[in-house]
Design a protein around this motif. Structure first.
Motif, short mmCIF file in Angstrom:
data_model
loop_
_atom_site.label_atom_id
_atom_site.label_comp_id
_atom_site.label_asym_id
_atom_site.label_seq_id
_atom_site.Cartn_x
_atom_site.Cartn_y
_atom_site.Cartn_z
N ARG A 1 3.77 -0.56 10.39
CA ARG A 1 4.09 0.42 11.42
C ARG A 1 3.57 0.02 12.79
O ARG A 1 3.15 0.85 13.59
CB ARG A 1 3.59 1.80 11.01
N ILE B 1 0.87 -1.18 0.00
CA ILE B 1 0.00 0.00 0.00
C ILE B 1 0.91 1.22 0.00
O ILE B 1 1.65 1.45 0.94
CB ILE B 1 -0.93 0.03 1.22
N GLN B 2 0.84 1.98 -1.07
CA GLN B 2 1.71 3.16 -1.22
C GLN B 2 0.99 4.41 -0.72
O GLN B 2 -0.24 4.47 -0.77
CB GLN B 2 2.04 3.36 -2.71
N ARG C 1 7.56 1.66 7.05
CA ARG C 1 6.56 1.73 5.98
C ARG C 1 7.13 1.19 4.67
O ARG C 1 6.49 0.40 3.97
CB ARG C 1 6.10 3.18 5.79
N HIS D 1 8.87 11.17 2.65
CA HIS D 1 8.76 9.72 2.48
C HIS D 1 10.12 9.07 2.26
O HIS D 1 10.24 7.85 2.29
CB HIS D 1 7.82 9.40 1.30
N LYS E 1 1.69 -5.58 11.21
CA LYS E 1 1.56 -4.53 10.20
C LYS E 1 2.85 -3.70 10.13
O LYS E 1 3.60 -3.65 11.12
CB LYS E 1 0.37 -3.64 10.53
#
Lengths: 67, 196
Positions: free
Chosen positions: B174, B4-5, B67, B13, B172
């Motif tokens: 993060r 997922i970007q 991320r 980023h 997940k």
């Protein structure tokens, strides 16, 4: 007539950690971190894609059928 | 997990590069560990100064690293952590533990500064495993307490980074953010500052 049920993100304030992951991936800018404390999903913008739910590390976001 | 970007790529980023740079430099010269104070101070500046968690939301190099590795490279399983890890008591308990360990690190620095204790050229992982790290420090280049603080801070940063990466792999991307002591503290500050 076919009735389409819309989903939208519901964010729990109790367990939200305000990391900003939801804000980062929301395609409509519906999820917003408010004053570093919690987040809100603007129901009028939310398209119920579920991306925020997928990235939320705290499990604070759930997708619910909109009224 | 399915990558997922972020919707819109911004310069922040790419801050994960700072994380990689920090740990790489500390491997060769431990004095670079002092730069870790930036990551300690900035969240407080945002929280006290602006009442926001903008550091966590955008500028956290570790958050960006997790991320990228978890969400972009796809190393994360993308599973939600067990509820007991996400619970408030665990979050605040981990904060208390982390602060105790941070205090102990400062006390050790004080002992070295006052000559009671000798400089230990080791990096301590998980607050107990001493890893020799003497190649990263030239004796006498700075005051012993300055080197001790660098070893201590690097230990803390490396330990929390390893925990963050393990959580990223298992859960997940993060997941670390749900227990991060800095995030917990700054959220408390924001809530108080904004009179939640």
């Amino acid at each position: 007539m076919v009735k389409v049920k819309r989903r939208r993100a519901v964010i729990s304030r109790d367990i939200y950690v305000a990391c900003g992951s939801c804000e980062d991936v929301c395609p409509k800018g519906a999820a917003r971190v408010i004053r570093g404390s919690y987040a809100e999903a603007d129901a009028s913008l939310c398209i119920g894609c579920g991306r925020c739910e997928m990235v939320c590390p705290a499990g604070a976001i759930t997708m619910e059928v909109a009224e | 997990m399915k990558p997922i970007q972020p919707i819109k790529k911004n310069w922040y980023h790419y801050l994960w590069i700072w994380s990689v740079f920090y740990f790489a430099m500390g491997f060769f010269n431990i004095l670079f560990a002092w730069l870790g104070l930036i990551s300690f101070c900035l969240p407080f500046i945002f929280a006290f100064g602006y009442g926001t968690k903008d550091f966590c939301n955008r500028y956290c190099d570790r958050g960006q690293l997790l991320r990228v590795l978890g969400g972009q490279v796809g190393l994360s399983k993308g599973v939600l952590m067990p509820s007991w890890i996400r619970s408030s008591w665990f979050r605040y308990g981990f904060l208390a533990f982390f602060m105790t360990m941070f205090g102990q690190m400062l006390y050790t620095t004080y002992l070295v500064a006052s000559g009671i204790k000798e400089l230990s050229e080791t990096v301590t992982l998980f607050w107990s495993i001493r890893v020799p790290w003497e190649w990263a420090y030239t004796a006498g280049s700075v005051e012993p307490w300055q080197a001790q603080f660098a070893f201590g801070l690097y230990s803390l940063m490396l330990t929390s980074a390893i925990i963050g990466i393990v959580l990223m792999l298992l859960y997940k991307p993060r997941s670390w953010c749900a227990v991060c002591p800095m995030g917990t503290m700054t959220q408390m500050i924001c809530k108080l500052r904004n009179k939640e």
